[in-house]
Scaffold this motif. Structure first.
Motif, short mmCIF file in Angstrom:
data_model
loop_
_atom_site.label_atom_id
_atom_site.label_comp_id
_atom_site.label_asym_id
_atom_site.label_seq_id
_atom_site.Cartn_x
_atom_site.Cartn_y
_atom_site.Cartn_z
N PRO A 518 27.25 38.99 6.49
CA PRO A 518 28.32 39.86 5.98
C PRO A 518 27.88 41.31 5.79
CG PRO A 518 28.24 37.81 4.74
CD PRO A 518 27.05 37.82 5.62
N GLU A 519 26.58 41.56 5.55
CA GLU A 519 26.12 42.91 5.31
C GLU A 519 25.61 43.54 6.60
OE1 GLU A 519 26.45 44.58 2.65
OE2 GLU A 519 27.18 42.94 1.39
N LYS A 520 26.09 44.76 6.86
CA LYS A 520 25.71 45.44 8.10
C LYS A 520 24.23 45.79 8.12
CE LYS A 520 27.07 49.09 11.26
NZ LYS A 520 25.69 49.47 11.58
N SER A 521 23.67 46.13 6.96
CA SER A 521 22.24 46.47 6.93
C SER A 521 21.39 45.28 7.36
CB SER A 521 21.84 46.92 5.52
OG SER A 521 22.08 45.88 4.58
N VAL A 522 21.80 44.08 6.99
CA VAL A 522 21.07 42.89 7.40
C VAL A 522 21.23 42.67 8.90
CG1 VAL A 522 20.79 40.40 7.04
CG2 VAL A 522 21.41 41.87 5.11
N ARG A 523 22.44 42.83 9.39
CA ARG A 523 22.68 42.62 10.81
C ARG A 523 21.87 43.60 11.67
NH1 ARG A 523 28.04 42.68 8.91
NH2 ARG A 523 28.53 44.56 10.13
N ASP A 524 21.85 44.87 11.24
CA ASP A 524 21.13 45.87 12.02
C ASP A 524 19.64 45.56 12.11
OD1 ASP A 524 23.48 47.17 12.41
OD2 ASP A 524 23.12 48.77 10.95
N TRP A 757 34.79 35.33 6.11
CA TRP A 757 33.84 34.71 7.04
C TRP A 757 34.48 34.43 8.39
CZ3 TRP A 757 28.69 33.14 6.28
CH2 TRP A 757 28.19 33.49 5.03
N GLU A 758 35.81 34.10 8.39
CA GLU A 758 36.39 33.77 9.68
C GLU A 758 37.31 34.88 10.16
OE1 GLU A 758 38.22 31.05 6.79
OE2 GLU A 758 37.25 32.94 6.59
N GLY A 759 37.03 36.07 9.72
CA GLY A 759 37.90 37.17 10.10
C GLY A 759 37.51 37.83 11.38
N LEU A 760 37.10 37.10 12.39
CA LEU A 760 36.68 37.69 13.64
C LEU A 760 37.86 37.81 14.62
CD1 LEU A 760 33.33 35.77 14.19
CD2 LEU A 760 33.66 38.05 13.26
N GLU A 761 38.89 36.99 14.47
CA GLU A 761 40.04 37.05 15.37
C GLU A 761 41.30 37.23 14.53
OE1 GLU A 761 38.09 33.80 18.49
OE2 GLU A 761 40.11 33.55 17.67
#
Length: 805
Positions: A518-524, A757-761
């Protein structure tokens, strides 16, 4: 039988230095450097050689010998020993330097500050006040040559050759017979009639004015030069003019002169003089006054002379700790003064005190020691650290105060290189495992991960293989977002310590799971790490001969030289995470910091599981994925695998800024339980405390059971297996509470309802929600039917039995 007379000079316990003499006061005395034969401690030795036909000078020298031996005052030259023979007189005093030589040396080094001059003159005036007011003695020789300076910069009054009684007994003033001293005589002495009315201190105060002029302007050429103050500070000029006035009756008493100069705005009204006066009377001060003094002392030490700090402040600090119960307040000024010591002096004076402080149970002292460990760690040897320091420091891991636990973790960065095999690979790892799994403060769990990544190179090969992968994998599932970032950065900083099989089968699967965090810093950070590990795997795949070179550090013994990669990201544990920790603890003193929205771990066995609310099936946006962008880091180098030290791994402040954008820290799972936890004293285990058994790294991270495939390729929140060991086909645990979400206006504190969490589509979400509702209804009916069958099989409940379902 022959008897030989013993040479008293040879038997004297002090000896002269071979260096040339330093001079001395005008007259027959010659000042030499010397030392004590038994200890080698430095002293000063005044030598007078008896000459035939100079009986009058010899009597003056003997009188000075007697005066110096009997007069005791902090501002008068301290007598140590003496020797009187037919041929010479030896007077041994504390090691001093003539004021004229001292001022010349300091002028070459930049000159004396007004603070030092004000205190030096204060001491000379105080010595004159003692002689005149308490002893009724006239010094009769106040000048530059009669003042000496010790190693602490303290001014001492000497030159007692021509002293006489102010009461008239014992005759008048002795004849000086030294032309150089006549220019310091007051003008009234030139009046042979003696009609001038004067006080007993008038002549000495005139000479004090001459001394002040010489201190600021150099040697006095003639008495007429006193009319021009020259470089004398403006705040001192009015009082100086009183001293050199033509009327001896108006010259102030030494005590009154001090009082005038100590008035507000006066030359001697400053912090340096106040500090010295307090130190002189510290033994009679109240404990509260001492505490306040030591607290404020550290701010002033930067402006004080180095010699003063080493030789006057430091002994008082050591005495205050040893005998005065000063406690932790002496630590800050003690370590600041310690910077002026060389390694040998530090070992002799500071280290024994530090070792004793670590055994204290005072929490304030412990946390200050941990915070300032960087200032003295280089002076501690390994046996001292392992036997006298670490056994006391390790208790901080179990302290109920989060600040002490955090500082204890950070201190391991400095202690780890000096720890032995048992303390580092066994004892320390046991505490790190417990902290990372069960500590209720998210920032402390984060710092534990950070610290482990830094000290990874010091661990043995077997411990690294057993601990690092498991620990960093566990960190990537921490509810606290910076902890997950720390887990990724831990993998990155220790990338050279993993085999290619571990990279492919253990590390990359963990990192890939974080690409949807959920956190962009973690994803990056996860994407950066994935690219690095893939680059290593690809290079080995292209050229298998590189395998040995890539894995050369995997089985290598622990070595300080291997810590370079980890050391490069030392900053973000001490700055970024530290500031975040302190902010969280201060902002939420009664509750643990709120965690970001990630799946919770199952509660400990025997405790009821919290009932999470159903994730709403309404339309959501993908804004949670589109958080603040981090810089413009878009260009990727092909050699990224070898540039981990160049990366800005210290950017946990970015994680802090991302977390600060959330609506409210206190809306997390545990913030609502603030009433059940004491201030900074957590008692209950957190929801993630059952990740693995205490002290066990081996159980580590395990892949969660695969979730049941949802309809149309979309995983709904109600279908997640939240880290539990039960298979997902036992029914929907959310179905039993589906109605609560609709009737409750306020979500539960541990609700995951706000997590997208399921907000991709965004297409056909209403249809998916309807399918999910129908599926939940079917499962609910199935579970109700199973419960009814169980009740029918068990029969009626008996009195006193416990209902299990």
């Amino acid at each position: 039988m022959w008897f030989f007379a013993r040479d008293p000079v040879r038997d004297f316990p002090f000896e002269l230095s071979p260096d040339p003499p330093e001079g001395g006061p005008p007259g027959p005395w010659v000042l030499h450097r010397g030392r004590k034969k038994a200890t080698g401690s430095p002293v000063s030795i005044f030598v007078y050689d008896v000459k035939p036909g100079a009986e009058e000078q010899t009597q003056v020298a003997k009188a000075a010998f007697k005066r110096l031996k009997t007069l005791r005052h902090p501002n008068i030259l301290a007598y140590i020993d003496g020797l009187e023979t037919d041929k010479c007189l030896h007077v041994v005093t504390e090691a001093v330097t003539p004021l004229g030589i001292y001022l010349k040396e300091r002028a070459e080094a930049g000159g004396l500050k007004d603070l030092e001059l004000s205190w030096g003159l204060h001491q000379i005036v105080k010595a004159l006040s003692f002689l005149v007011n308490d002893c009724s003695l006239i010094h009769n020789n106040v000048c530059m040559a009669a003042v000496f300076v010790d190693r602490a910069g303290e001014w001492k009054l000497g030159g007692l050759d021509y002293m006489y009684s102010a009461q008239g007994n014992g005759g008048g003033p002795p004849q000086k017979g030294v032309p150089e001293l006549e220019q310091y005589d007051p003008p009234e002495l030139a009046d042979g009639s003696g009609r001038a009315v004067r006080e007993k201190w008038s002549a000495d105060m005139w000479r004090l004015g001459c001394l002040i002029w010489e201190v600021f302007n150099g040697p006095l050429p003639r008495a007429a030069a006193l009319r021009n103050p020259g470089k004398i500070p403006k705040s001192l000029v009015p009082h100086y003019c009183e001293l050199v006035g033509a009327n001896p009756k108006v010259r102030p008493n030494p005590a009154r002169f001090l009082q005038n100069c100590r008035a507000p705005g006066g030359f001697m009204n400053n912090r340096f003089v106040e500090t010295n006066l307090f130190l002189e009377e510290i033994q009679i001060k109240e404990p509260a006054e001492k505490q306040k003094f030591f607290q404020e002392l550290s701010k002033s030490l930067d402006s004080f002379p180095e010699d003063f700090c080493r030789h006057k402040v430091l002994p008082q600090l050591l005495t205050a700790f040893e005998f005065g119960n000063a406690g932790a307040v002496v630590l800050t000024p003690l370590f600041k003064v310690g910077k002026f010591l060389n390694a040998e002096e530090y070992q002799q004076k500071i280290i024994p005190v530090v070792v004793k402080m670590f055994s204290s149970t005072d929490r304030a002292m412990r946390i200050r020691l941990l915070q300032q460990m960087e200032q003295f760690i280089q002076y501690l040897d390994e046996p001292t650290v392992n036997t006298q320091i670490f056994p006391h420091v390790v208790h901080g891991f179990l302290d109920t105060n989060p600040a002490i636990r955090e500082q204890t973790v950070k201190s391991m960065l400095l202690l780890a290189p000096k720890l032995n095999e048992a303390n580092l690979n066994v004892e320390l790892m046991k505490h790190f495992a417990r902290l990372q799994a069960k500590d209720e403060q998210g920032p402390i769990r984060c710092n534990t991960t950070v610290c482990l990544g830094k000290i990874g190179s010091y661990l043995s090969a077997s411990t690294r293989h057993r601990v690092l992968t498991s620990a960093f994998s566990r960190a990537t599932k921490d509810p606290f977002a910076p902890s997950r970032v720390a887990g990724v950065l831990g993998f990155a900083a220790t990338h050279n310590l993993y085999s290619m099989n571990d990279c492919a089968h253990k590390i990359l699967p963990v990192l890939c799971g974080l690409t949807v965090d959920p956190e962009k810093s973690v994803r990056d950070q996860a994407f950066k790490a994935i690219r690095s590990f893939l680059s290593k795997l690809e290079s080995v795949s292209e050229d298998p001969t590189q395998l040995a070179e890539v894995e050369k550090d995997v089985h290598a013994a622990s070595s300080p030289g291997m810590g370079g990669a980890a050391a490069s990201w030392a900053g973000w544990a001490v700055t970024g995470v530290s500031s975040l920790t302190s902010k969280l603890i201060r902002a939420h003193p009664a509750a643990a910091p709120a965690e970001t929205n990630v799946p919770q771990r199952p509660p400990p066995e025997g405790l009821p599981a919290p009932a999470p609310a159903v994730v709403p099936a309404t339309s959501t946006t993908s804004g949670h994925w589109e958080t603040q962008e981090e810089g413009t880091d878009t260009a990727e180098d092909s050699s990224v695998a070898d540039r981990w030290d160049d990366e800005d791994w210290g950017s946990l402040e970015e994680a802090e800024s991302v977390l600060a954008q959330q609506e409210d820290w206190s809306t997390g799972g545990r913030a609502s339980r603030a009433g059940q936890t004491s201030n900074l004293d957590p008692k209950s285990e957190s929801d993630w405390s059952s990740w693995e058994a205490e002290g066990s790294w081996e159980q580590g991270w395990q892949e969660p059971s695969p979730p049941e495939p949802p309809p149309e390729g979309t995983r709904l929140a109600s279908e997640y297996n939240w880290g539990g060991s039960e298979p997902s086909d036992k029914g929907d645990p959310f179905a039993a509470v589906s109605s609560r979400r609709e009737t409750s206006a306020q979500p539960r504190p541990d609700s995951w309802g706000d997590d997208n969490w399921e907000g991709l589509e965004t297409e056909s979400r209403q249809g998916k929600a309807e399918l999910a509702r129908k599926k939940r209804e079917e499962r609910r009916r199935e579970m109700e039917a199973k419960r009814a069958e169980k009740k029918a099989a068990k029969g009626p409940m008996k009195l006193g039995t416990r209902k299990l379902d």
